[in-house]
Design a protein around this motif. Sequence first.
Motif, short mmCIF file in Angstrom:
data_model
loop_
_atom_site.label_atom_id
_atom_site.label_comp_id
_atom_site.label_asym_id
_atom_site.label_seq_id
_atom_site.Cartn_x
_atom_site.Cartn_y
_atom_site.Cartn_z
N LYS A 13 63.66 25.98 49.44
CA LYS A 13 64.94 26.93 49.89
C LYS A 13 64.22 27.52 47.57
O LYS A 13 64.24 29.14 48.23
N GLU A 14 63.27 27.29 46.78
CA GLU A 14 63.78 28.13 46.14
C GLU A 14 63.21 28.47 45.90
O GLU A 14 62.44 30.04 45.93
N ASP A 15 61.45 28.25 46.72
CA ASP A 15 60.48 29.45 46.92
C ASP A 15 60.85 30.66 47.34
O ASP A 15 60.50 31.45 47.17
N ALA A 16 61.46 30.13 48.82
CA ALA A 16 61.85 31.38 49.61
C ALA A 16 62.67 32.05 49.05
O ALA A 16 62.99 33.45 48.88
N GLU A 17 62.97 31.90 48.26
CA GLU A 17 64.61 32.81 47.63
C GLU A 17 63.60 32.72 46.39
O GLU A 17 63.56 34.93 46.24
N ARG A 18 62.61 32.75 45.88
CA ARG A 18 61.75 33.78 44.97
C ARG A 18 61.52 34.97 45.50
O ARG A 18 60.73 35.98 44.97
N ILE A 19 60.24 34.62 46.81
CA ILE A 19 59.73 35.63 47.87
C ILE A 19 60.82 36.76 47.84
O ILE A 19 60.70 37.56 48.22
N ALA A 20 62.36 36.35 48.29
CA ALA A 20 63.10 37.58 49.02
C ALA A 20 63.76 37.93 47.31
O ALA A 20 63.51 39.26 48.05
N ARG A 21 63.83 37.18 46.06
CA ARG A 21 64.35 38.10 45.17
C ARG A 21 63.19 39.05 44.82
O ARG A 21 63.23 40.42 44.26
N CYS A 31 66.64 43.11 53.72
CA CYS A 31 66.71 42.38 53.58
C CYS A 31 66.03 40.59 53.83
O CYS A 31 64.89 41.48 54.57
N VAL A 32 66.05 39.60 53.26
CA VAL A 32 65.13 38.95 53.66
C VAL A 32 66.00 37.62 54.18
O VAL A 32 66.89 37.37 53.48
N GLN A 33 66.33 36.78 55.33
CA GLN A 33 67.28 36.46 55.85
C GLN A 33 66.39 34.92 55.51
O GLN A 33 64.82 34.70 55.58
N ILE A 34 67.23 33.97 54.67
CA ILE A 34 65.87 32.33 54.58
C ILE A 34 67.18 31.35 55.72
O ILE A 34 68.34 31.39 55.55
N VAL A 35 65.98 30.92 56.52
CA VAL A 35 66.34 30.13 57.62
C VAL A 35 66.04 29.07 57.25
O VAL A 35 64.73 28.57 57.05
N GLY A 36 66.35 27.60 57.87
CA GLY A 36 65.98 26.61 57.31
C GLY A 36 67.29 25.53 56.77
O GLY A 36 67.86 25.75 56.79
N PRO A 37 66.61 24.10 56.89
CA PRO A 37 65.54 23.48 56.80
C PRO A 37 64.89 24.02 58.01
O PRO A 37 65.56 23.51 59.43
N ILE A 38 63.01 24.29 59.18
CA ILE A 38 63.03 24.41 60.02
C ILE A 38 61.88 23.35 60.43
O ILE A 38 61.09 23.12 59.06
N THR A 39 61.49 22.60 61.43
CA THR A 39 60.12 21.92 61.34
C THR A 39 59.29 22.39 61.48
O THR A 39 59.33 23.16 63.07
N ALA A 51 55.73 18.90 58.89
CA ALA A 51 56.58 19.81 57.79
C ALA A 51 57.75 20.12 57.42
O ALA A 51 57.92 20.90 58.37
N ASP A 52 59.12 19.84 56.88
CA ASP A 52 59.99 20.97 56.56
C ASP A 52 60.01 21.74 56.24
O ASP A 52 59.75 21.57 55.06
N GLU A 53 60.40 23.16 56.75
CA GLU A 53 59.68 23.99 55.65
C GLU A 53 61.33 25.62 56.18
O GLU A 53 62.40 24.87 56.88
N TYR A 54 60.84 26.42 55.43
CA TYR A 54 62.52 26.91 55.03
C TYR A 54 61.58 28.64 55.44
O TYR A 54 60.29 28.70 55.07
N GLN A 55 62.03 29.31 56.43
CA GLN A 55 61.54 30.81 57.19
C GLN A 55 62.23 31.67 56.62
O GLN A 55 63.49 31.99 56.39
N CYS A 56 61.20 32.37 56.27
CA CYS A 56 61.91 34.59 55.53
C CYS A 56 61.12 34.70 56.41
O CYS A 56 59.87 35.17 56.91
#
Length: 105
Positions: A13-21, A31-39, A51-56
């Motif tokens: 989630k931290e990597d997703a938030e860094r990309i979004a920011r 807008c960047v929506q962060i969804v997850g965790p997803i498989t 892998a469990d991941e977060y989607q931007c």
Amino acid sequence: MEYLEVVTTVATKEDAERIARTLLEEHLAACVQIVGPITSMYRWQGEIERADEYQCQIKCRADHFKRIEESIARIHPYEVPEVVAHPLPACSSAYEKWLQTELRD
């Protein structure tokens, strides 16, 4: 003006938030929506991986795609990050006006 939804996935989630920011600060995304965790399941180096991941989900202008791809590649932790785009053929007039206001050259 043409708009896209660009999608990328990361492990945390931290990597997703860094990309979004980063994309929001660079005015490349409205807008960047962060969804997850997803498989996610995929083939990597001859093996099937899970892998469990977060989607931007990144809302942007189509003409910004290359710059978004470059920004993601610069900060993304994966060797080969997913960066795919889907066109947004229609959206409400109010949402489109907001996109125009938030997205700069």
